[in-house]
Design a protein around this motif. Sequence first.
Motif, short mmCIF file in Angstrom:
data_model
loop_
_atom_site.label_atom_id
_atom_site.label_comp_id
_atom_site.label_asym_id
_atom_site.label_seq_id
_atom_site.Cartn_x
_atom_site.Cartn_y
_atom_site.Cartn_z
N SER A 121 0.78 -1.31 -0.03
CA SER A 121 0.02 0.01 -0.06
C SER A 121 0.87 1.37 -0.07
CB SER A 121 -0.79 0.13 1.34
OG SER A 121 -0.10 0.11 2.43
N LYS A 122 0.31 2.25 -0.37
CA LYS A 122 0.90 3.60 -0.19
C LYS A 122 1.15 4.08 1.30
CE LYS A 122 -0.23 8.62 -1.39
NZ LYS A 122 -1.19 9.54 -1.67
N HIS A 167 -4.22 4.27 1.84
CA HIS A 167 -3.75 5.70 1.14
C HIS A 167 -2.77 6.22 2.37
CE1 HIS A 167 -6.77 7.67 3.04
NE2 HIS A 167 -7.72 6.92 2.40
#
Length: 389
Positions: free
Chosen positions: A261-262, A287
Amino acid sequence: MAQVEREQDPGELPYRAHNIPKLGFAEYWYPIVTSRELKAKPKGVRLLGRDIVIYRDAGKLYALDDRCPHRGVKLSLGECLYKGTGTISCPYHGWTFDGANGKLVAAIMDGPEAPITRKVTIRHYPIREHAGMIWLWGGETEPSRLEEDIPEWIADQQTFFSMPMYTDYACNWRWLVDNWGNDQHAQYVHRKSPELFFQPQLPFNLTIEPKPLPNGRGMAFKRIGGVTSAEFPGLGRFPNNEWWRFMKPRGRGNIRGFENSKAHKVYGIPNQSEVWLPGMVLVGRLHGEYALVQLAVPIDENTTRCFNINNFRRTGKLVEWFDRLHYYLWRGWAHDRIFSDQDKVLLEAVIPGPERLSKSDLGVIAWRKFMGSNARRPPGLKEAARDVA
Ligand code: FES
Ligand SMILES: [Fe+2]
Protein backbone atom coordinates in the motif's frame (compact mmCIF):
# COMPACT_ATOMS: atom_id res chain seq x y z
CA MET A 1 -13.44 -8.33 53.79
CA ALA A 2 -13.30 -6.03 50.78
CA GLN A 3 -10.48 -8.22 49.41
CA VAL A 4 -12.57 -11.37 49.82
CA GLU A 5 -15.52 -9.78 48.06
CA ARG A 6 -13.35 -8.73 45.15
CA GLU A 7 -11.93 -12.23 44.79
CA GLN A 8 -15.44 -13.58 44.50
CA ASP A 9 -16.57 -11.07 41.90
CA PRO A 10 -16.95 -13.21 38.76
CA GLY A 11 -16.68 -10.11 36.53
CA GLU A 12 -13.06 -9.74 37.66
CA LEU A 13 -12.06 -13.23 36.58
CA PRO A 14 -10.80 -12.35 33.07
CA TYR A 15 -8.67 -9.47 34.40
CA ARG A 16 -7.40 -10.65 37.76
CA ALA A 17 -4.64 -12.81 36.27
CA HIS A 18 -3.13 -9.76 34.57
CA ASN A 19 -3.90 -7.26 37.30
CA ILE A 20 -5.81 -4.94 34.96
CA PRO A 21 -7.52 -2.48 37.28
CA LYS A 22 -11.26 -1.90 37.23
CA LEU A 23 -10.76 1.86 37.33
CA GLY A 24 -8.13 2.04 34.61
CA PHE A 25 -4.39 2.61 34.45
CA ALA A 26 -3.83 5.93 36.17
CA GLU A 27 -0.32 6.83 35.02
CA TYR A 28 -1.43 8.06 31.60
CA TRP A 29 -2.86 11.10 29.87
CA TYR A 30 -6.56 10.87 28.98
CA PRO A 31 -8.66 13.24 26.88
CA ILE A 32 -11.66 14.22 28.95
CA VAL A 33 -13.69 16.72 26.90
CA THR A 34 -13.28 18.55 23.61
CA SER A 35 -11.69 22.02 23.76
CA ARG A 36 -14.86 23.69 22.65
CA GLU A 37 -16.78 22.31 25.63
CA LEU A 38 -14.60 24.13 28.13
CA LYS A 39 -15.67 27.72 27.86
CA ALA A 40 -15.24 30.53 30.40
CA LYS A 41 -17.11 28.69 33.17
CA PRO A 42 -15.49 25.94 35.27
CA LYS A 43 -16.59 22.44 34.32
CA GLY A 44 -17.00 19.32 36.44
CA VAL A 45 -15.71 16.06 34.91
CA ARG A 46 -15.00 12.54 36.16
CA LEU A 47 -11.89 10.47 35.47
CA LEU A 48 -10.85 7.16 37.07
CA GLY A 49 -13.73 7.50 39.52
CA ARG A 50 -12.64 10.96 40.73
CA ASP A 51 -14.57 14.21 40.47
CA ILE A 52 -12.38 16.92 38.98
CA VAL A 53 -13.06 20.56 38.17
CA ILE A 54 -11.32 22.01 35.13
CA TYR A 55 -11.22 25.69 34.25
CA ARG A 56 -9.50 28.31 32.16
CA ASP A 57 -8.21 31.58 33.50
CA ALA A 58 -6.09 34.13 31.65
CA GLY A 59 -5.30 31.63 28.91
CA LYS A 60 -4.13 28.91 31.31
CA LEU A 61 -5.79 25.63 32.27
CA TYR A 62 -6.24 24.25 35.76
CA ALA A 63 -7.61 21.02 37.26
CA LEU A 64 -8.43 20.42 40.93
CA ASP A 65 -10.39 17.91 42.98
CA ASP A 66 -14.00 18.95 42.58
CA ARG A 67 -14.85 18.99 46.26
CA CYS A 68 -14.44 21.89 48.60
CA PRO A 69 -12.91 20.47 51.80
CA HIS A 70 -14.86 23.02 53.88
CA ARG A 71 -18.34 21.53 53.65
CA GLY A 72 -18.10 19.40 50.54
CA VAL A 73 -19.69 21.51 47.82
CA LYS A 74 -18.59 21.06 44.21
CA LEU A 75 -16.10 23.70 43.17
CA SER A 76 -17.31 23.34 39.59
CA LEU A 77 -20.43 25.27 40.63
CA GLY A 78 -18.17 28.14 41.64
CA GLU A 79 -16.41 30.78 39.59
CA CYS A 80 -13.10 32.43 38.93
CA LEU A 81 -13.86 35.42 41.13
CA TYR A 82 -10.39 36.95 40.84
CA LYS A 83 -9.73 36.80 37.13
CA GLY A 84 -6.13 36.42 36.10
CA THR A 85 -4.98 34.87 39.40
CA GLY A 86 -5.56 31.24 38.39
CA THR A 87 -7.86 30.73 41.38
CA ILE A 88 -11.36 29.30 41.72
CA SER A 89 -13.80 30.22 44.48
CA CYS A 90 -16.28 27.82 46.05
CA PRO A 91 -19.91 28.91 45.54
CA TYR A 92 -20.86 28.26 49.19
CA HIS A 93 -18.61 30.44 51.42
CA GLY A 94 -16.00 31.55 48.93
CA TRP A 95 -13.02 29.41 49.85
CA THR A 96 -10.58 30.22 47.08
CA PHE A 97 -8.00 27.77 45.77
CA ASP A 98 -4.91 28.29 43.64
CA GLY A 99 -5.26 26.06 40.56
CA ALA A 100 -1.48 25.75 40.16
CA ASN A 101 -0.91 23.94 43.47
CA GLY A 102 -4.32 23.33 45.11
CA LYS A 103 -3.56 25.62 48.07
CA LEU A 104 -6.36 27.45 49.87
CA VAL A 105 -5.39 31.10 49.43
CA ALA A 106 -8.46 32.76 50.96
CA ALA A 107 -11.51 31.83 53.01
CA ILE A 108 -13.56 34.87 52.00
CA MET A 109 -16.23 34.73 54.70
CA ASP A 110 -13.52 34.33 57.37
CA GLY A 111 -11.83 37.56 56.32
CA PRO A 112 -8.33 38.19 54.92
CA GLU A 113 -6.43 37.06 58.03
CA ALA A 114 -8.20 33.71 58.36
CA PRO A 115 -5.83 31.24 60.08
CA ILE A 116 -7.17 28.34 57.98
CA THR A 117 -5.69 29.92 54.85
CA ARG A 118 -2.63 28.08 53.55
CA LYS A 119 -3.25 25.16 55.92
CA VAL A 120 -5.49 23.40 53.45
CA THR A 121 -4.46 21.93 50.11
CA ILE A 122 -6.50 19.90 47.64
CA ARG A 123 -5.21 17.71 44.84
CA HIS A 124 -4.32 19.36 41.56
CA TYR A 125 -3.86 17.53 38.26
CA PRO A 126 -1.60 18.15 35.28
CA ILE A 127 -3.79 19.36 32.41
CA ARG A 128 -3.09 20.07 28.72
CA GLU A 129 -4.95 21.22 25.67
CA HIS A 130 -3.96 19.48 22.47
CA ALA A 131 -5.55 18.58 19.11
CA GLY A 132 -8.92 20.03 20.11
CA MET A 133 -9.11 18.09 23.38
CA ILE A 134 -8.48 18.76 27.07
CA TRP A 135 -6.17 16.08 28.51
CA LEU A 136 -5.74 15.14 32.16
CA TRP A 137 -2.95 13.17 33.77
CA GLY A 138 -4.60 10.68 36.10
CA GLY A 139 -1.49 9.47 37.91
CA GLU A 140 0.37 10.31 41.09
CA THR A 141 3.80 10.30 39.48
CA GLU A 142 5.44 12.98 37.31
CA PRO A 143 3.49 13.16 34.04
CA SER A 144 5.06 11.89 30.84
CA ARG A 145 5.27 14.17 27.81
CA LEU A 146 1.83 13.95 26.21
CA GLU A 147 3.18 13.97 22.64
CA GLU A 148 5.34 10.95 23.39
CA ASP A 149 2.44 8.94 24.78
CA ILE A 150 0.02 9.27 21.87
CA PRO A 151 0.19 8.27 18.20
CA GLU A 152 1.82 10.85 15.94
CA TRP A 153 -1.51 11.17 14.11
CA ILE A 154 -2.65 13.16 17.14
CA ALA A 155 0.71 14.31 18.52
CA ASP A 156 1.92 16.06 15.37
CA GLN A 157 -0.72 18.62 14.48
CA GLN A 158 1.59 20.22 11.89
CA THR A 159 1.39 17.11 9.73
CA PHE A 160 -2.13 15.99 10.68
CA PHE A 161 -5.33 17.51 11.95
CA SER A 162 -7.69 15.77 14.34
CA MET A 163 -11.46 15.85 14.67
CA PRO A 164 -12.50 14.41 18.02
CA MET A 165 -15.92 13.43 19.39
CA TYR A 166 -16.98 11.09 22.16
CA THR A 167 -19.83 8.94 23.41
CA ASP A 168 -20.28 7.64 26.96
CA TYR A 169 -20.78 3.89 27.28
CA ALA A 170 -22.50 2.45 30.36
CA CYS A 171 -19.88 -0.27 30.82
CA ASN A 172 -16.47 -0.87 32.31
CA TRP A 173 -13.53 0.39 30.19
CA ARG A 174 -12.04 -3.10 29.86
CA TRP A 175 -14.97 -4.40 27.87
CA LEU A 176 -14.51 -1.61 25.35
CA VAL A 177 -10.78 -2.22 25.09
CA ASP A 178 -11.34 -5.99 24.70
CA ASN A 179 -13.56 -5.08 21.75
CA TRP A 180 -10.48 -3.69 19.99
CA GLY A 181 -8.36 -6.83 20.21
CA ASN A 182 -9.13 -8.13 16.71
CA ASP A 183 -11.62 -10.73 17.93
CA GLN A 184 -13.39 -10.82 14.53
CA HIS A 185 -16.57 -9.31 15.96
CA ALA A 186 -16.34 -6.60 13.29
CA GLN A 187 -16.90 -9.08 10.49
CA TYR A 188 -20.10 -10.17 12.20
CA VAL A 189 -21.48 -7.16 14.08
CA HIS A 190 -20.67 -4.43 11.58
CA ARG A 191 -21.56 -6.26 8.38
CA LYS A 192 -24.87 -4.43 8.36
CA SER A 193 -23.47 -0.99 9.18
CA PRO A 194 -23.90 1.72 6.50
CA GLU A 195 -20.15 1.60 5.77
CA LEU A 196 -20.09 -2.12 5.02
CA PHE A 197 -23.63 -2.77 3.89
CA PHE A 198 -22.89 -2.93 0.15
CA GLN A 199 -19.37 -4.30 0.56
CA PRO A 200 -18.55 -8.00 0.27
CA GLN A 201 -18.38 -9.96 3.52
CA LEU A 202 -15.05 -9.32 5.29
CA PRO A 203 -12.98 -12.49 5.76
CA PHE A 204 -13.56 -14.45 8.97
CA ASN A 205 -12.06 -17.59 10.51
CA LEU A 206 -8.71 -15.82 10.38
CA THR A 207 -5.74 -16.81 12.45
CA ILE A 208 -4.69 -13.79 14.46
CA GLU A 209 -1.02 -13.52 15.25
CA PRO A 210 -0.24 -10.78 17.77
CA LYS A 211 3.08 -8.98 17.50
CA PRO A 212 4.29 -6.46 20.07
CA LEU A 213 5.34 -3.09 18.64
CA PRO A 214 9.04 -2.20 18.81
CA ASN A 215 8.16 0.99 20.72
CA GLY A 216 6.70 -1.11 23.57
CA ARG A 217 3.44 0.81 23.47
CA GLY A 218 1.15 -1.93 22.24
CA MET A 219 0.72 -4.54 19.56
CA ALA A 220 -0.37 -5.17 16.00
CA PHE A 221 -2.21 -8.23 14.79
CA LYS A 222 -1.19 -10.16 11.74
CA ARG A 223 -4.24 -11.65 10.06
CA ILE A 224 -3.62 -14.95 8.35
CA GLY A 225 -5.95 -16.97 6.11
CA GLY A 226 -9.69 -16.47 6.38
CA VAL A 227 -12.71 -17.12 4.20
CA THR A 228 -15.60 -14.90 3.14
CA SER A 229 -18.14 -17.70 3.02
CA ALA A 230 -18.52 -21.13 4.63
CA GLU A 231 -21.05 -23.94 4.89
CA PHE A 232 -22.19 -24.80 8.40
CA PRO A 233 -23.47 -28.40 8.49
CA GLY A 234 -27.15 -28.65 9.24
CA LEU A 235 -27.56 -24.85 9.13
CA GLY A 236 -26.53 -23.50 5.75
CA ARG A 237 -24.12 -20.92 4.42
CA PHE A 238 -22.78 -17.82 6.05
CA PRO A 239 -23.30 -15.23 4.71
CA ASN A 240 -26.63 -16.30 3.42
CA ASN A 241 -27.46 -14.94 -0.06
CA GLU A 242 -26.67 -11.32 0.63
CA TRP A 243 -27.26 -10.19 -2.96
CA TRP A 244 -26.96 -6.50 -2.14
CA ARG A 245 -23.22 -6.70 -1.55
CA PHE A 246 -22.30 -5.59 -5.05
CA MET A 247 -19.29 -3.41 -4.24
CA LYS A 248 -15.74 -4.50 -4.94
CA PRO A 249 -13.47 -5.12 -1.92
CA ARG A 250 -11.41 -2.11 -3.03
CA GLY A 251 -9.24 -0.32 -0.50
CA ARG A 252 -9.75 -2.77 2.32
CA GLY A 253 -6.43 -4.52 2.08
CA ASN A 254 -7.90 -7.73 0.76
CA ILE A 255 -6.40 -7.58 -2.71
CA ARG A 256 -2.83 -6.37 -2.62
CA GLY A 257 -2.20 -6.43 1.11
CA PHE A 258 -0.95 -3.67 3.37
CA GLU A 259 2.72 -4.30 2.45
CA ASN A 260 2.06 -2.98 -1.06
CA SER A 261 0.00 0.00 0.00
CA LYS A 262 0.88 3.67 -0.30
CA ALA A 263 0.56 3.91 3.51
CA HIS A 264 3.39 1.43 3.92
CA LYS A 265 5.57 2.24 0.91
CA VAL A 266 5.32 6.03 0.77
CA TYR A 267 4.56 6.99 4.36
CA GLY A 268 6.36 4.12 6.11
CA ILE A 269 3.39 3.23 8.31
CA PRO A 270 4.23 -0.17 9.80
CA ASN A 271 0.74 -1.61 10.40
CA GLN A 272 -2.77 -0.95 9.23
CA SER A 273 -4.09 -1.28 12.77
CA GLU A 274 -2.54 -1.30 16.23
CA VAL A 275 -3.68 -1.29 19.85
CA TRP A 276 -1.87 0.90 22.35
CA LEU A 277 -1.72 1.37 26.08
CA PRO A 278 -3.57 2.44 28.14
CA GLY A 279 -6.50 1.47 25.88
CA MET A 280 -6.70 2.75 22.33
CA VAL A 281 -6.94 1.39 18.83
CA LEU A 282 -5.54 2.89 15.61
CA VAL A 283 -7.10 1.98 12.31
CA GLY A 284 -5.52 3.41 9.18
CA ARG A 285 -6.28 3.35 5.49
CA LEU A 286 -4.22 1.94 2.66
CA HIS A 287 -3.63 5.43 1.25
CA GLY A 288 -2.05 6.47 4.57
CA GLU A 289 -3.82 9.81 4.69
CA TYR A 290 -6.36 8.98 7.34
CA ALA A 291 -6.38 7.08 10.63
CA LEU A 292 -9.02 6.70 13.28
CA VAL A 293 -7.88 6.53 16.89
CA GLN A 294 -10.42 5.29 19.41
CA LEU A 295 -9.52 5.79 23.02
CA ALA A 296 -11.28 4.36 26.09
CA VAL A 297 -11.35 6.79 29.01
CA PRO A 298 -12.33 5.20 32.34
CA ILE A 299 -14.80 7.63 33.92
CA ASP A 300 -15.78 5.31 36.75
CA GLU A 301 -16.34 1.58 37.20
CA ASN A 302 -19.43 1.53 35.03
CA THR A 303 -18.88 4.40 32.61
CA THR A 304 -16.39 4.70 29.78
CA ARG A 305 -15.93 7.66 27.51
CA CYS A 306 -15.20 6.37 24.02
CA PHE A 307 -13.29 9.02 22.07
CA ASN A 308 -13.42 8.70 18.31
CA ILE A 309 -10.57 10.83 17.02
CA ASN A 310 -10.56 11.15 13.22
CA ASN A 311 -7.14 12.18 11.95
CA PHE A 312 -6.30 13.46 8.48
CA ARG A 313 -2.92 14.12 6.88
CA ARG A 314 -2.56 17.75 5.81
CA THR A 315 -2.02 17.54 2.07
CA GLY A 316 -3.35 20.95 1.01
CA LYS A 317 -6.11 23.41 1.87
CA LEU A 318 -8.59 22.07 -0.66
CA VAL A 319 -8.18 18.46 0.46
CA GLU A 320 -8.50 19.58 4.08
CA TRP A 321 -11.77 21.28 3.23
CA PHE A 322 -12.97 18.11 1.50
CA ASP A 323 -11.88 15.93 4.46
CA ARG A 324 -13.89 18.05 6.87
CA LEU A 325 -16.93 17.94 4.62
CA HIS A 326 -16.55 14.19 4.22
CA TYR A 327 -16.38 13.85 7.99
CA TYR A 328 -19.53 15.91 8.62
CA LEU A 329 -21.57 14.42 5.79
CA TRP A 330 -20.54 10.78 6.08
CA ARG A 331 -17.93 9.50 8.51
CA GLY A 332 -19.08 11.42 11.55
CA TRP A 333 -22.44 9.69 11.56
CA ALA A 334 -21.82 6.52 9.52
CA HIS A 335 -18.87 5.47 11.67
CA ASP A 336 -18.68 7.47 14.88
CA ARG A 337 -22.40 7.15 15.51
CA ILE A 338 -23.99 4.17 13.79
CA PHE A 339 -20.98 1.83 13.47
CA SER A 340 -19.75 2.54 17.02
CA ASP A 341 -23.23 2.31 18.46
CA GLN A 342 -23.45 -1.27 17.20
CA ASP A 343 -20.68 -2.06 19.70
CA LYS A 344 -22.13 0.18 22.40
CA VAL A 345 -25.45 -1.68 22.52
CA LEU A 346 -23.65 -5.00 22.97
CA LEU A 347 -21.04 -3.86 25.47
CA GLU A 348 -23.67 -2.23 27.65
CA ALA A 349 -25.54 -5.55 27.68
CA VAL A 350 -22.58 -7.67 28.84
CA ILE A 351 -23.22 -9.57 32.07
CA PRO A 352 -19.78 -9.91 33.69
CA GLY A 353 -18.70 -13.41 34.59
CA PRO A 354 -16.52 -16.32 33.54
CA GLU A 355 -15.74 -16.60 29.83
CA ARG A 356 -15.40 -19.56 27.44
CA LEU A 357 -12.76 -18.23 25.07
CA SER A 358 -12.24 -19.62 21.57
CA LYS A 359 -9.85 -19.33 18.61
CA SER A 360 -11.09 -15.86 17.68
CA ASP A 361 -10.05 -14.57 21.12
CA LEU A 362 -6.31 -15.07 20.54
CA GLY A 363 -5.87 -11.33 20.03
CA VAL A 364 -7.86 -10.45 23.15
CA ILE A 365 -5.90 -12.91 25.26
CA ALA A 366 -2.57 -11.56 23.99
CA TRP A 367 -3.66 -7.97 24.49
CA ARG A 368 -4.77 -8.52 28.08
CA LYS A 369 -1.47 -10.18 28.84
CA PHE A 370 0.45 -7.36 27.17
CA MET A 371 -1.44 -4.71 29.16
CA GLY A 372 -0.88 -6.59 32.40
CA SER A 373 2.88 -6.79 31.96
CA ASN A 374 3.61 -3.51 30.16
CA ALA A 375 1.29 -0.84 31.55
CA ARG A 376 2.89 1.94 33.53
CA ARG A 377 1.99 1.57 37.20
CA PRO A 378 2.53 3.67 40.29
CA PRO A 379 5.86 2.75 41.98
CA GLY A 380 4.58 0.43 44.77
CA LEU A 381 2.47 -1.58 42.36
CA LYS A 382 5.17 -2.59 39.88
CA GLU A 383 6.24 -5.71 41.74
CA ALA A 384 2.69 -6.89 42.33
CA ALA A 385 2.00 -6.62 38.62
CA ARG A 386 5.05 -8.61 37.64
CA ASP A 387 4.20 -11.41 40.08
CA VAL A 388 0.90 -12.20 38.45
CA ALA A 389 1.73 -11.46 34.81
S1 FES B 1 -18.30 24.55 51.27
FE1 FES B 1 -16.88 25.53 50.07
S2 FES B 1 -16.57 27.39 51.05
FE2 FES B 1 -17.93 26.35 52.32
FE1 LIG C 1 -16.80 -2.92 16.66
